[in-house]
Motif scaffolding. Structure first.
Motif, PDB file in Angstrom:
ATOM      1  N   ALA A 285      -8.716 -13.198  -3.286  1.00  0.00           N
ATOM      2  CA  ALA A 285      -8.998 -13.165  -2.488  1.00  0.00           C
ATOM      3  C   ALA A 285      -9.435 -10.732  -1.565  1.00  0.00           C
ATOM      4  O   ALA A 285     -10.394 -11.800  -0.352  1.00  0.00           O
ATOM      5  N   LEU A 286      -8.812 -10.496  -2.101  1.00  0.00           N
ATOM      6  CA  LEU A 286      -9.313  -9.857  -1.508  1.00  0.00           C
ATOM      7  C   LEU A 286     -10.676  -9.221  -1.580  1.00  0.00           C
ATOM      8  O   LEU A 286     -11.269  -8.817  -0.605  1.00  0.00           O
ATOM      9  N   ASN A 287     -11.292  -9.981  -2.361  1.00  0.00           N
ATOM     10  CA  ASN A 287     -12.833  -9.839  -2.502  1.00  0.00           C
ATOM     11  C   ASN A 287     -14.130 -10.163  -0.670  1.00  0.00           C
ATOM     12  O   ASN A 287     -14.612  -9.434  -0.539  1.00  0.00           O
ATOM     13  N   GLY A 288     -12.849 -11.413  -0.232  1.00  0.00           N
ATOM     14  CA  GLY A 288     -13.424 -12.011   0.722  1.00  0.00           C
ATOM     15  C   GLY A 288     -13.098 -11.202   2.301  1.00  0.00           C
ATOM     16  O   GLY A 288     -13.806 -10.585   2.654  1.00  0.00           O
ATOM     17  N   ASP A 291     -15.360  -8.309   2.053  1.00  0.00           N
ATOM     18  CA  ASP A 291     -16.494  -8.497   2.958  1.00  0.00           C
ATOM     19  C   ASP A 291     -16.352  -8.272   4.164  1.00  0.00           C
ATOM     20  O   ASP A 291     -17.259  -7.546   4.772  1.00  0.00           O
ATOM     21  N   ARG A 292     -15.369  -9.270   5.285  1.00  0.00           N
ATOM     22  CA  ARG A 292     -14.990  -8.992   6.103  1.00  0.00           C
ATOM     23  C   ARG A 292     -14.996  -7.548   6.757  1.00  0.00           C
ATOM     24  O   ARG A 292     -15.645  -6.722   8.118  1.00  0.00           O
ATOM     25  N   ALA A 293     -14.262  -6.291   5.824  1.00  0.00           N
ATOM     26  CA  ALA A 293     -13.807  -5.096   6.542  1.00  0.00           C
ATOM     27  C   ALA A 293     -15.207  -4.483   6.230  1.00  0.00           C
ATOM     28  O   ALA A 293     -15.554  -3.247   7.303  1.00  0.00           O
ATOM     29  N   THR A 294     -16.338  -4.742   5.204  1.00  0.00           N
ATOM     30  CA  THR A 294     -18.156  -4.473   5.015  1.00  0.00           C
ATOM     31  C   THR A 294     -18.326  -4.309   6.458  1.00  0.00           C
ATOM     32  O   THR A 294     -19.345  -3.597   7.379  1.00  0.00           O
ATOM     33  N   TYR A 374      -3.095  -1.167   0.192  1.00  0.00           N
ATOM     34  CA  TYR A 374      -1.870  -1.345  -0.339  1.00  0.00           C
ATOM     35  C   TYR A 374      -1.684  -2.469  -0.877  1.00  0.00           C
ATOM     36  O   TYR A 374      -1.148  -2.303  -2.499  1.00  0.00           O
ATOM     37  N   CYS A 375      -2.480  -3.931  -0.735  1.00  0.00           N
ATOM     38  CA  CYS A 375      -2.819  -4.943  -1.841  1.00  0.00           C
ATOM     39  C   CYS A 375      -3.357  -4.111  -3.686  1.00  0.00           C
ATOM     40  O   CYS A 375      -3.252  -4.496  -4.006  1.00  0.00           O
ATOM     41  N   LEU A 376      -4.145  -3.017  -2.988  1.00  0.00           N
ATOM     42  CA  LEU A 376      -4.692  -2.413  -4.413  1.00  0.00           C
ATOM     43  C   LEU A 376      -4.031  -2.171  -5.108  1.00  0.00           C
ATOM     44  O   LEU A 376      -3.355  -1.499  -6.467  1.00  0.00           O
ATOM     45  N   VAL A 398      -3.591 -11.309   2.807  1.00  0.00           N
ATOM     46  CA  VAL A 398      -4.897 -10.999   3.035  1.00  0.00           C
ATOM     47  C   VAL A 398      -6.405 -12.566   3.570  1.00  0.00           C
ATOM     48  O   VAL A 398      -6.650 -12.164   4.297  1.00  0.00           O
ATOM     49  N   HIS A 399      -5.433 -13.800   3.105  1.00  0.00           N
ATOM     50  CA  HIS A 399      -6.108 -14.790   3.732  1.00  0.00           C
ATOM     51  C   HIS A 399      -5.629 -14.910   5.302  1.00  0.00           C
ATOM     52  O   HIS A 399      -7.161 -15.578   6.317  1.00  0.00           O
ATOM     53  N   MET A 400      -4.600 -14.534   5.876  1.00  0.00           N
ATOM     54  CA  MET A 400      -4.758 -15.245   7.498  1.00  0.00           C
ATOM     55  C   MET A 400      -5.578 -13.420   8.012  1.00  0.00           C
ATOM     56  O   MET A 400      -6.383 -13.720   9.603  1.00  0.00           O
ATOM     57  N   THR A 401      -5.842 -12.622   7.131  1.00  0.00           N
ATOM     58  CA  THR A 401      -6.015 -10.872   8.121  1.00  0.00           C
ATOM     59  C   THR A 401      -7.701 -11.581   8.167  1.00  0.00           C
ATOM     60  O   THR A 401      -8.059 -11.501   8.652  1.00  0.00           O
TER      61      THR A 401
END
Length: 741
Positions: A285-288, A291-294, A374-376, A398-401
């Motif tokens: 989930a963090l991978n997606g 990508d959004r943060a990038t 935080y998740c990391l 994470v999915h909601m964000t």
């Protein structure tokens, strides 16, 4: 890690979490803060089936309990109970984090003797106590265990500890009464940091303390971090370790929970296996979200660049406006100040919109980055049960964000161009009525803008698309589209209506048509758009694709605008495509050829390719080719291709295996290779990093040519099309009929 700090603070006290517990809604709260926000409910309203969150209440159970919530989103912070004697209801307060915090009800006597407690002791939880989450405002009746029924969030506690230690500039003595001094040693047995005076006073090197091991503070900090993890115990059976995971209840359970039958019929799995599974889900989930943060970071750069462009365009527009106003002498000077004021207003409006969007996106990005960090940190924890207690909630967050960065979030809300046209045509006696055409609201419409990326030809049909200039407020009743006869004759109307796109059928094959459009309303007919020249196909069976490029006459110059991609259908099988067929590489060490999906026979065309990867100094070739070029050799080896091949030091031109014009200057990763094809003069020119490479490569080119390259597995390139002609090059002139001089 600064963005993560908000994730580590209690929503009630606003400080870092201390002994955090997990509520059934997956939110966290300090144990002391939980005691402060307890509310006592009347006996009559205590549901018979109410249970503490730590006793196996699942997410679905909690939804049922929420129906009996004492407070809700709609109560605006006020709460009361029928038949319950309490102090007058008071509005909810706000914590330092801005979260609503419900004050505890103040019951009437008997006296609350438990408020006067001995130091170090915890007051008993009142019977029928209720706790309301300060973040989602859901309520739950506590059972006899009180707050002990909620599991402790050891993972969060560990993350807070590591974060605070990383922020500590220097370790301080833990025994200094006033102004703690910097610690000089740490006792591993006592787990206490000492300064020199306190060590001599409280930890003398004699007696039983002489056997204690003293280490430097930095080493002591490391040993604290490396301490073995605490063994998790069941909240129902405090002497039992958590060893299994109940899939239905989504919580770790112990062996005794299974023996007593509470979870006996539920599906259970090994704790370690579910720990690894949920860690993998959170990482995925963090991978997606990453990508959004990038994308958000790149979008912020784009917005900041837009601010600069708006400022530059505003300055340029003001300078042009001043020049026009000064040319109209005294009468025009009386209007100059008003016109400048309007430009400045538009300038400030654009800046405000973009800056507001930057601010909004920055806040959202900071929140996203904080959640990611935080998740990391949570993933680094080696406590399976503690991790599984919060993993589902984190995955949902994470999915909601990620969904909040949906379509349209990363799209600029404002155009940086100033599309204002000053109408300087009126006579001197009408200068006092001078105003911006687009901002006036009345008068004839401005000239429409052709949308070149949507204009195309297919066989003997032509499709044209246009729009009004941005910021234009003048009403448009309709448009008039005109085409000539394909032989340079007079223009004739082919469409009159309100649509902004039109397809004209039945044109002659292998013909060049000129087109233009104008708008009209009740005040009159506006000016024509710029002239667009479009080329129809040579015949129905022609292999030349003319739907991807067309000719444009701007200021008497015959230019070409082309959009195309690499063609998988005609490429060698070893060619590998990505990025919507704009990026190619090869899986073979031999040179393989790939061509564009559009062919050119007229006009002036320019496209570029950037080198994304360049390993072991290969020599890719760039140029043009016939449709039947050899695909399994370097471009230019046969008589069907005209190319430039280049390595890291020099380049050569090649046609029919003839090498000419060796030129110094090679390519590397990030280099840009440009190809300029001018049919008006029959020339082919190459550029490297915006500089012409060598002399004119080839002359007397006629016929139909495809863009083409050859490369092997050591090279990857990305195609860029629809580019303007380089500034150093002057193309041929176009006469009024559309033919090239």
């Amino acid at each position: 890690m600064d963005e993560m700090e908000e994730e580590l603070k209690c929503p009630v006290c606003g400080s870092f979490f201390r002994e955090p517990i997990i509520l059934p809604c997956s939110h966290n709260i300090c144990l002391a803060c939980a005691r402060n926000i307890l509310v006592q409910t009347p006996d009559a309203e205590s549901p018979q089936s109410s249970r503490a969150s730590g006793s196996g209440v699942s997410d679905y159970d909690y939804l049922d309990l929420d129906k009996m919530s004492l407070y809700s989103e709609a109560d605006s912070g006020y709460g009361s109970y029928g038949g319950f004697v309490s102090a007058p209801t008071t509005p909810c307060q706000k914590s330092p984090n801005g979260v609503r915090v419900f004050p505890p009800a103040v019951p009437q006597p008997p006296p609350q003797h438990h408020l006067l407690q001995q130091p170090g002791s915890l007051p008993p939880i009142p019977r029928n106590s209720c706790i309301t989450c300060p973040q989602c405002h859901r309520s739950l009746i506590l059972d006899d265990r009180g707050l002990r029924g909620f599991p402790k969030n050891r993972v969060l506690e560990g993350v807070v500890d590591r974060y605070q230690q990383s922020k500590a500039a220097a370790l301080k003595c833990q025994l200094c009464e006033k102004s703690p001094k910097e610690a000089t040693v740490m006792c591993e047995q006592c787990d206490v940091f000492y300064c020199d005076p306190c060590r001599l006073r409280c930890h003398p090197p004699r007696g039983p303390l002489a056997k204690h091991r003293l280490v430097p503070p930095a080493q002591g900090r490391i040993s604290r971090r490396a301490s073995p993890r605490k063994i998790s115990t069941c909240t129902e059976h405090e002497l039992e370790n958590l060893s299994m995971y109940c899939v239905q209840c989504k919580m770790p359970v112990c062996y005794q929970c299974l023996e007593e039958g509470k979870h006996g019929t539920h599906e259970v799995k090994a704790l370690g296996a579910m720990w690894k599974l949920h860690k993998g889900q959170l990482s995925q989930a963090l991978n997606g979200l990453s990508d959004r943060a990038t994308e958000a970071k790149e979008f912020l750069v784009q917005l900041r660049n837009m601010v600069q462009h708006i400022q530059e365009n505003g300055v340029e527009f003001e300078a042009c406006l001043v020049a026009q106003c000064d040319a109209l002498i005294d009468a025009l000077n009386r209007r100059k100040a008003q016109l400048l004021a309007r430009v400045n207003k538009e300038h400030e409006h654009k800046l405000k919109v973009v800056r507001d969007q930057i601010s909004h996106c920055t806040v959202k990005l900071r929140q996203t980055t904080g959640l990611m960090e935080y998740c990391l940190e949570v993933i680094k924890e080696n406590d399976p049960s503690g991790f599984l207690q919060i993993s589902d909630a984190l995955i949902r967050r994470v999915h909601m964000t990620e969904s909040q960065w949906g379509k349209g979030t990363l799209t600029p809300r404002m155009n940086s161009d100033f599309d204002l046209t000053l109408d300087s045509g009126p006579l001197l006696q009408t200068i006092h009525q001078l105003d911006f055409v687009q901002m006036k609201g009345t008068g004839v419409p401005a000239a429409p803008m052709l949308q070149l990326e949507e204009c195309c030809t297919q066989n003997n049909s032509a499709t044209l698309s246009w729009k009004q200039p941005p910021l234009s407020t003048i009403a448009v009743d309709g448009y008039i589209l005109e085409l000539d006869d394909g032989n340079g004759g007079q223009f004739r109307e082919v469409y009159v209506g309100t649509e902004t796109i039109c397809t004209v059928d039945g044109l002659h094959f292998n013909s060049t048509y000129r087109s233009r459009v104008k708008a009209f309303n009740g005040s009159g007919v506006g000016q024509y758009s710029k002239t667009l020249i479009m080329q129809t196909s040579e015949s129905m069976s022609s292999t030349v694709s003319t739907s991807s490029y067309f000719l444009v006459v701007f200021g008497g110059k015959l230019l070409s605008v082309a959009w195309f991609t690499f063609d998988p259908a005609s490429a060698h099988p070893d060619i590998m495509f990505s990025n919507d067929n704009l990026t190619v590489t090869c899986n073979s060490y031999d040179d393989r050829v790939v061509m564009g999906n559009s062919a050119f026979s007229r006009g002036v065309h320019y496209w570029e390719m950037t080198v994304d990867r360049y390993d072991n100094h290969p020599d890719p070739a760039f140029g043009v080719a016939r449709a039947d070029v050899l695909k399994d050799v370097m471009l230019g080896k046969d008589d069907k291709a005209w190319a430039m091949y280049v390595d890291n030091n020099r380049s050569w031109f090649m046609h029919n295996n003839s090498h000419t014009n060796r030129t110094d200057g090679g390519i590397s990763k990030g280099a840009t290779i440009g190809v300029l094809l001018d049919f008006t003069r029959g020339l082919l020119i190459f550029l490297i990093n915006d500089e012409q490479q060598g002399p004119v490569a080839f002359e007397a080119l006629e016929g139909v040519y495809y863009p083409a390259i050859s490369l092997n597995r050591n090279v990857q390139v990305t195609l860029h099309t629809g580019l303007p002609i380089p500034d150093f090059y002057t193309p041929g002139e176009a006469d009024p009929t559309g033919s090239v001089c």
